[in-house]
Design a protein around this motif. Structure first.
Motif, PDB file in Angstrom:
ATOM      1  N   ASP A   1       0.839  -1.195   0.000  1.00 50.65           N
ATOM      2  CA  ASP A   1       0.000   0.000   0.000  1.00 50.65           C
ATOM      3  C   ASP A   1       0.875   1.247   0.000  1.00 50.65           C
ATOM      4  OD1 ASP A   1       1.053  -0.258   2.453  1.00 50.65           O
ATOM      5  OD2 ASP A   1      -0.844  -0.415   3.547  1.00 50.65           O
ATOM      6  N   GLY A   2       2.038   1.127  -0.639  1.00 45.16           N
ATOM      7  CA  GLY A   2       2.993   2.240  -0.677  1.00 45.16           C
ATOM      8  C   GLY A   2       2.561   3.319  -1.647  1.00 45.16           C
ATOM      9  N   ASP A   3       3.364   4.372  -1.772  1.00 44.55           N
ATOM     10  CA  ASP A   3       3.003   5.501  -2.627  1.00 44.55           C
ATOM     11  C   ASP A   3       3.885   5.558  -3.880  1.00 44.55           C
ATOM     12  OD1 ASP A   3       5.369   6.128  -1.509  1.00 44.55           O
ATOM     13  OD2 ASP A   3       4.689   7.978  -0.525  1.00 44.55           O
ATOM     14  N   ASP A   4       4.441   4.429  -4.272  1.00 48.89           N
ATOM     15  CA  ASP A   4       5.326   4.427  -5.433  1.00 48.89           C
ATOM     16  C   ASP A   4       4.658   3.846  -6.676  1.00 48.89           C
ATOM     17  OD1 ASP A   4       5.086   1.870  -4.633  1.00 48.89           O
ATOM     18  OD2 ASP A   4       7.226   1.381  -4.676  1.00 48.89           O
ATOM     19  N   GLY A   5       3.353   3.914  -6.725  1.00 43.44           N
ATOM     20  CA  GLY A   5       2.651   3.408  -7.890  1.00 43.44           C
ATOM     21  C   GLY A   5       2.427   1.914  -7.855  1.00 43.44           C
ATOM     22  N   GLN A   6       2.866   1.281  -6.814  1.00 39.76           N
ATOM     23  CA  GLN A   6       2.731  -0.173  -6.740  1.00 39.76           C
ATOM     24  C   GLN A   6       1.568  -0.589  -5.849  1.00 39.76           C
ATOM     25  OE1 GLN A   6       4.854  -1.962  -8.744  1.00 39.76           O
ATOM     26  NE2 GLN A   6       5.297   0.134  -9.358  1.00 39.76           N
ATOM     27  N   GLU A   7       0.784   0.407  -5.408  1.00 38.81           N
ATOM     28  CA  GLU A   7      -0.318   0.086  -4.506  1.00 38.81           C
ATOM     29  C   GLU A   7      -1.220  -0.972  -5.144  1.00 38.81           C
ATOM     30  OE1 GLU A   7      -3.797   2.334  -1.975  1.00 38.81           O
ATOM     31  OE2 GLU A   7      -2.394   3.500  -3.170  1.00 38.81           O
ATOM     32  N   GLY A   8      -1.596  -1.928  -4.353  1.00 38.82           N
ATOM     33  CA  GLY A   8      -2.435  -2.997  -4.886  1.00 38.82           C
ATOM     34  C   GLY A   8      -1.642  -4.227  -5.250  1.00 38.82           C
ATOM     35  N   GLY A   9      -0.320  -4.111  -5.213  1.00 45.76           N
ATOM     36  CA  GLY A   9       0.515  -5.268  -5.538  1.00 45.76           C
ATOM     37  C   GLY A   9       0.786  -6.118  -4.305  1.00 45.76           C
ATOM     38  N   LEU A  10       1.732  -7.007  -4.447  1.00 43.78           N
ATOM     39  CA  LEU A  10       2.097  -7.916  -3.354  1.00 43.78           C
ATOM     40  C   LEU A  10       3.590  -7.831  -3.084  1.00 43.78           C
ATOM     41  CD1 LEU A  10       0.445 -11.427  -3.940  1.00 43.78           C
ATOM     42  CD2 LEU A  10      -0.121  -9.718  -2.210  1.00 43.78           C
ATOM     43  N   ARG A  11       3.969  -7.905  -1.826  1.00 39.88           N
ATOM     44  CA  ARG A  11       5.388  -8.028  -1.465  1.00 39.88           C
ATOM     45  C   ARG A  11       5.620  -9.430  -0.902  1.00 39.88           C
ATOM     46  NH1 ARG A  11       9.009  -3.408   0.997  1.00 39.88           N
ATOM     47  NH2 ARG A  11       8.788  -2.917  -1.197  1.00 39.88           N
ATOM     48  N   ILE A  12       6.565 -10.139  -1.531  1.00 41.62           N
ATOM     49  CA  ILE A  12       6.865 -11.515  -1.129  1.00 41.62           C
ATOM     50  C   ILE A  12       8.217 -11.494  -0.419  1.00 41.62           C
ATOM     51  CG2 ILE A  12       7.224 -13.860  -1.987  1.00 41.62           C
ATOM     52  CD1 ILE A  12       5.880 -12.703  -4.670  1.00 41.62           C
ATOM     53  N   GLY A  13       8.223 -11.810   0.861  1.00 45.56           N
ATOM     54  CA  GLY A  13       9.491 -11.853   1.585  1.00 45.56           C
ATOM     55  C   GLY A  13      10.409 -12.905   0.974  1.00 45.56           C
ATOM     56  N   ALA A  14      11.719 -12.654   1.030  1.00 44.12           N
ATOM     57  CA  ALA A  14      12.668 -13.559   0.374  1.00 44.12           C
ATOM     58  C   ALA A  14      12.632 -14.964   0.966  1.00 44.12           C
ATOM     59  CB  ALA A  14      14.078 -12.993   0.473  1.00 44.12           C
TER      60      ALA A  14
END
Ligand SMILES: Cc1cc2nc3c(=O)[nH]c(=O)nc-3n(C[C@H](O)[C@H](O)[C@H](O)COP(=O)(O)OP(=O)(O)OC[C@H]3O[C@@H](n4cnc5c(N)ncnc54)[C@H](O)[C@@H]3O)c2cc1C
Length: 358
Positions: free
Chosen positions: A63-76
């Motif tokens: 939910d960041g403000d870098d245009g990636q809102e709506g994406g997913l972050r997968i921990g390594a």
């Protein structure tokens, strides 16, 4: 096997500092690739720094403000089996779930991590056999796959020497990375100089004049996460993997595809498309040329095949008495066509794609 020290730093910064300080130190995650390499003598680290508890093992909404809102972050440290089973991955990025489930075995997927999967090394039989020369292990040695058993090897982007002779035809083995390439994933890295984000299209490298390097990562840089940008097109995506047996085998060729179709009165038209190929190059191969050839064109099998063939125009198969790989050219074209055919089917119609048959 060379004796090594096993250690677990307290945090990611400490792990990066430890590995940066020692040219012969390496990170260890699930160990499903690296431990094999210790046994084979391909890797001989002084120290293994276990990172499985140092990076996130969670998948979180972005939910960041870098245009990636709506994406997913997968921990390594997210395990391949957990990533494949995640509800948002299955619903919004099905090609990724399918790619993961077609890789390795259930036991391996329970150990293998996102970071380690991206960095697994080629399965070229000559790379894994220290008794045969290999230019990927040592720049002073020739490529044994040339003139040898080249069935699994590259047809696109292989290394060439100054005289245009091929030098390394190893392929990248990861299924997950092919899907992530199609999805424009972004690799989050922590290094001695801080954090950086590497688009996956810039993460892997062709062998060029140094086949020993697979990626642009510098020694000591730790993958902390992989971001999947929001990609509505990916809800209609798939992964096709062709292999020598039904399961538990690396890809001869694979295709990650996503398709958006406009249904016009004159028939379906490609509004947008994404394609990445596996088993054909030193890196997951994003098929930009095929994508360009398809956008705005009727979604027919004839056009799908023509686009794949346009991508393959620069293919350089290897002839070899022990087993060449020219068969990959029609195999890739057929696999791309089959994947796009399925994605183009109109769920509300009975006859699917309009146009010519394969
Ligand atoms: C029999 C067998 C069959 C397989 N079949 C398939 C298949 O069909 N498809 C497929 O895609 N894969 C397949 N695999 C490969 C498997 O997916 C990989 O071994 C696995 O994904 C590697 O993950 P790992 O966590 O075990 O990595 P490790 O083995 O622990 O590490 C691999 C490399 O990544 C580095 N590394 C790990 N984590 C990080 C990090 N966070 N930052 C920086 N560097 C890091 C390590 O230093 C090492 O160089 C198979 C493996 C086996 C053994």
């Amino acid at each position: 096997m060379r004796p090594f020290t096993y250690t677990r730093a307290d945090d990611a910064d400490g792990a990066v500092a430890s590995v940066t300080a020692d040219r012969e130190a390496m990170f260890l995650a699930g160990g499903t690739n690296l431990v094999d390499h210790l046994k084979l003598g391909i890797a001989a680290p002084s120290t293994l720094v276990d990172v499985t508890g140092l990076t996130s093992d969670r998948i979180t909404d972005v939910d960041g403000d870098d245009g990636q809102e709506g994406g997913l972050r997968i921990g390594a440290a997210v395990r391949n089996s957990d990533l494949a089973a995640h509800p948002r991955v299955r619903a919004e990025y099905p090609a990724l779930a399918e790619a993961l489930l077609q890789g390795a075995s259930g036991q391996l997927r329970n150990m293998a991590t996102t970071g380690g999967n991206l960095l697994q090394r080629t399965r070229c039989a000559y790379f894994q056999d220290r008794t045969t020369p290999c230019t990927k292990r040592s720049l002073d040695e020739p490529c044994s796959a040339l003139g040898g058993w080249a069935r699994y090897h590259a047809i696109l982007g292989a290394a060439e020497d100054d005289e245009g002779l091929q030098r390394c035809i190893a392929t990248h083995p990861s299924d997950m990375a092919v899907a992530m390439s199609m999805l424009d994933a972004r690799v989050q890295v922590l290094g001695p100089e801080g954090e950086r984000t590497i688009p996956i299209g810039e993460f892997y490298r062709l062998p060029g004049d140094d086949p020993t390097r697979d990626t642009v990562l510098r020694h000591g840089e730790l993958i902390t996460a992989v971001d999947l940008p929001p990609a509505p097109i990916a809800t209609n995506s798939t992964y096709y993997k062709v292999r020598d047996r039904a399961s538990y085998a690396f890809a001869l060729v694979s295709v990650a595809a996503a398709l958006e179709v406009d249904r016009t009165p004159d028939g379906p038209v490609v509004a947008d498309v994404r394609l990445a190929l596996g088993g054909v190059a030193h890196m997951p191969w994003r098929a930009h040329r095929a994508e360009e050839a398809l956008r705005g064109r009727p979604a027919t099998e004839e056009n799908f095949r023509a686009a794949a063939e346009a991508e393959l125009e620069s293919a350089r198969p290897v002839e070899s008495p022990a087993g060449g790989n020219a068969f990959k050219i029609p195999l890739v074209a057929g696999t791309v066509t089959a994947a796009l055919r399925r994605l183009a089917q109109d769920p509300s119609a009975t006859d699917g794609v309009s146009g010519e048959s394969a």
